[in-house]
Every structure is written in structure tokens, then in C-alpha cells.
Design an enzyme around this catalytic site. Structure first.
Site, mmCIF file in Angstrom:
data_model
loop_
_atom_site.group_PDB
_atom_site.id
_atom_site.type_symbol
_atom_site.label_atom_id
_atom_site.label_comp_id
_atom_site.label_asym_id
_atom_site.label_seq_id
_atom_site.Cartn_x
_atom_site.Cartn_y
_atom_site.Cartn_z
ATOM 1 N N GLY A 119 0.333 -1.129 0.089
ATOM 2 C CA GLY A 119 0.533 0.031 0.157
ATOM 3 C C GLY A 119 1.052 1.291 -0.003
ATOM 4 N N CYS A 120 0.133 2.684 0.809
ATOM 5 C CA CYS A 120 1.223 3.225 0.926
ATOM 6 C C CYS A 120 2.401 3.157 0.829
ATOM 7 C CB CYS A 120 0.693 4.639 1.140
ATOM 8 S SG CYS A 120 0.743 6.153 1.515
#
Length: 222
Positions: free
Chosen positions: A34-35
Site C-alpha cells: 500500500g502507501c
């Protein structure tokens, strides 16, 4: 008339970087989770991880940037001392910080383990089988070869630390471009994000002798 000594520069009281093995004595794990801001902080607080960095990998677009990512994914690299921690330990963390049963809609944030060696691939595949057995079904997290890693822009590196008032600015001024490879910065980035054992955090903070006003800001955040 005598010259008076100038007042101490607060930046000069900041710690030199913590001792860490050179790259020739470390190994590196690469994950898309993810981020990349959160995973970098999580790995930075781990014992044995000596350097962290975020960037782009897993695609074919040459020289990606945040605003021209092409088919790459946001990834974090955790460089670690294998005499202190292991690739298996980092895999455990990687699997624990994402939901392997679902796949993010954007390739930018997909879950992927990027392996650099046959040993890493074997360990990653073995751990994936264990996760599938525990969940009772297949998982979406990919395992792929790491062909290239492109370092992300400076403002993405140690994001939680950079976002900490006073402390982030002081350390950016102190280390400059070397902030990316700083062990102190990796640890503090993890700690201000709320990671790490409390006793270990206190021991580390005592060892780097931060100026009182900056130490107070770290403790306020943790």
C-alpha cells in the site's frame, strides 16, 4: 574588546548517525504494502533494520516518479543486519500489515513481495503457503522478482519524521541527502509513528542525546 563565543547552534547538538553495518554486511528486503509511508515507519522501528528507503518498483516504465508512475508500485526497502534479524522476521511483519485476501484497485498500492535472490523467493513462497493454510484459501499477495528499484522523491522519505514539528526540520538540515540512509532517522521515523517497544524506544533516545526540546517533541508523539 574581546570576542565572545557565539551561542551554540542547536543543530550542532543533534546526534551523529548511529553505528550500523556497511551495505556490504547487510541484506535488503523489498515489499509493496500500500502507501509506502506507513510500512517504512513500521520497519524502521524493528531491531536489526539499519536503513529504510521508499521508492518504485515492479513495473517496466523507465525512471518513474510519483506523478508519472507508469506501471510501478510504491515499495519500501528495509536493509537489515542478518546477525540481528532475518528475512523471515521481515516477512512476518509484511504479512501482518496488509490483508492478503484482497487486492487494492490501483496497481500503485498493490501488495507484492519483490525478491532479489532464490533464498528470498523460497522463504516468501513458504510463508505464503503457511498464510494460505491459516486462512483456508488462496491469497492475492504476489511474489515477483525485483528487477530494479527507483528511489522516491526526498519528501516521501521518512515521511512521519519529516511531518514532526521541529524535529523533522532539524534532522533534514543536519543530514541533508544522507537522511535517506540514516539509521537515526529510520528509528525516529518509526518511533514518532507509534511503533517499537517502549523500553527500546527509551534506550535509543537516551543513546542519541537529542536536545531537550526535540526529545520532548518525540515523547509527545509516542
Amino acid at each position: 574588546m574581546t570576542d565572545e563565543a557565539p551561542p551554540p547552534d542547536p543543530a550542532s547538538d543533534l546526534p551523529p548517525d548511529a553505528p550500523a553495518p556497511p551495505p556490504s554486511a547487510t541484506e535488503t528486503a523489498t515489499f509493496g504494502l500500500g502507501c509506502f509511508w506507513g510500512p517504512e515507519a513500521r520497519f524502521g522501528a524493528m531491531a536489526g533494520v539499519v536503513r529504510t528507503r521508499v521508492g518504485y518498483a515492479g513495473g517496466t516504465t523507465p525512471d518513474p516518479t510519483y506523478y508519472d508512475l507508469g506501471d510501478h508500485t510504491e515499495v519500501v526497502q528495509a536493509e537489515y543486519d542478518p546477525s540481528v534479524t532475518s528475512y523471515a522476521d521481515l516477512l512476518d511483519v509484511a504479512w501482518s500489515v496488509h490483508d492478503p485476501r484482497s487486492s487494492p484497485p490501483k496497481r500503485q498500492y498493490r501488495n507484492v513481495i519483490l525478491v532479489a535472490t532464490d533464498a528470498q523467493r523460497a522463504a516468501a513462497e513458504r510463508r505464503r503457503r503457511e498464510v494460505e493454510s491459516a486462512l483456508g484459501g488462496s491469497v492475492e499477495t504476489a511474489i515477483e522478482s525485483l528487477d530494479a528499484f527507483y528511489l522516491a522523491e526526498p519528501y516521501h522519505q521518512k515521511y512521519h519524521l519529516r511531518s514532526t514539528p521541529a524535529l523533522g526540520d532539524e534532522l533534514v538540515d543536519r543530514y541533508g541527502d544522507e537522511l535517506v540512509e540514516s539509521t537515526v532517522a529510520a528509528r525516529l521515523n518509526g518511533f514518532v509513528a507509534g511503533h517499537g517497544d517502549p523500553d527500546r524506544r527509551e534506550s535509543f533516545l537516551a543513546s542519541v542525546a537529542l536536545p531537550p526540546q526535540l526529545l520532548a517533541e518525540v515523547r509527545r508523539r509516542i
